[in-house]
Design a protein around this motif. Structure first.
Motif, PDB file in Angstrom:
ATOM      1  N   GLU A 270      -9.031 -40.238 -12.479  1.00  0.00           N
ATOM      2  CA  GLU A 270     -10.011 -40.948 -13.302  1.00  0.00           C
ATOM      3  C   GLU A 270      -9.362 -41.567 -14.532  1.00  0.00           C
ATOM      4  O   GLU A 270      -9.680 -42.693 -14.911  1.00  0.00           O
ATOM      5  CB  GLU A 270     -11.149 -40.016 -13.710  1.00  0.00           C
ATOM      6  CG  GLU A 270     -12.076 -39.677 -12.558  1.00  0.00           C
ATOM      7  CD  GLU A 270     -13.232 -38.777 -12.973  1.00  0.00           C
ATOM      8  OE1 GLU A 270     -13.376 -38.475 -14.179  1.00  0.00           O
ATOM      9  OE2 GLU A 270     -13.990 -38.376 -12.077  1.00  0.00           O
TER      10      GLU A 270
ATOM     11  N   THR B 152     -14.433 -49.453  -8.710  1.00  0.00           N
ATOM     12  CA  THR B 152     -14.072 -48.096  -9.147  1.00  0.00           C
ATOM     13  C   THR B 152     -13.777 -47.179  -7.968  1.00  0.00           C
ATOM     14  O   THR B 152     -12.797 -46.429  -7.993  1.00  0.00           O
ATOM     15  CB  THR B 152     -15.177 -47.497 -10.044  1.00  0.00           C
ATOM     16  OG1 THR B 152     -15.261 -48.288 -11.235  1.00  0.00           O
ATOM     17  CG2 THR B 152     -14.871 -46.057 -10.411  1.00  0.00           C
TER      18      THR B 152
ATOM     19  N   GLN C 215      -9.196 -45.543 -15.362  1.00  0.00           N
ATOM     20  CA  GLN C 215      -9.702 -46.062 -16.635  1.00  0.00           C
ATOM     21  C   GLN C 215      -8.622 -46.883 -17.342  1.00  0.00           C
ATOM     22  O   GLN C 215      -8.880 -47.990 -17.819  1.00  0.00           O
ATOM     23  CB  GLN C 215     -10.163 -44.916 -17.534  1.00  0.00           C
ATOM     24  CG  GLN C 215     -10.763 -45.400 -18.842  1.00  0.00           C
ATOM     25  CD  GLN C 215     -11.295 -44.251 -19.697  1.00  0.00           C
ATOM     26  OE1 GLN C 215     -11.163 -43.090 -19.355  1.00  0.00           O
ATOM     27  NE2 GLN C 215     -11.899 -44.594 -20.811  1.00  0.00           N
TER      28      GLN C 215
END
Length: 186
Positions: free
Chosen positions: A38, A21, A42
């Motif tokens: 983000e 991540t 995702q």
């Protein structure tokens, strides 16, 4: 790890997500996702999971994932149809980095900030291909084979484009001296 994911072990994919991540966020931010970093990451993890059937056994996961992040970032930026400003990219890139205390000397911290701003401004002046290869190789600290895999380019192409990009950066940043030890990766 990929074999465990393919075997249906949910915790195995969670481990991959946790392990990658940070670098995925830095890549998305460095490539222009800004506040959408983000969301881009995702979506990239979802696409990576759905595409695991096409993942080559024995290949490195990180470059493969980062190529998906790069594609998602391009799609997000294109869909938004707005040009991100240098200040916006710098803010997003700084937010994606780990929070490590700056130098105790304010002058050193200011110099580092000015150098970073100058470097990002110079990167903006490079072609998209040159900006990508420098970002992957130095800002994301990938080695040459990983950079080649992530960009889908032969290693020779990575070498030649990196060489040209670094020469152009040195012309754009003539007064920028390397830090002690000669490491210019900030």
């Amino acid at each position: 790890m990929i074999a465990r994911v393919r075997a249906g072990e949910p915790e195995a994919y969670a481990e991959l997500v946790r392990a990658h991540t940070g670098i995925a966020l830095r890549a998305a931010a460095a490539l222009g996702a800004g506040a959408d970093a983000e969301d881009v990451v995702q979506q990239a993890f979802v696409k990576a999971y759905c595409s695991l059937g096409r993942f080559r056994a024995g290949a490195a996961f990180k470059p493969w994932l980062l190529s998906i992040v790069a594609n998602e970032t391009r799609n997000t930026v294109r869909t938004a149809a707005r040009q991100r400003t240098l200040a916006g990219r710098e803010a997003a890139f700084a937010e994606a980095e780990p929070l490590i205390p700056e130098a105790t000397d304010p002058a050193t911290a200011t110099l580092k900030s000015e150098r970073r701003t100058a470097l990002l401004a110079a990167l903006e002046k490079l072609s998209a291909e040159h900006r990508l290869v420098v970002t992957y190789r130095y800002l994301l600290e990938m080695d040459e084979p990983e950079t080649a895999q992530a960009l889908g380019w032969p290693r020779g192409t990575v070498k030649s484009r990196l060489n040209r990009a670094l020469r152009k950066l040195s012309r754009l940043l003539p007064g920028l001296e390397p830090w002690e030890g000669g490491d210019e990766r900030e």
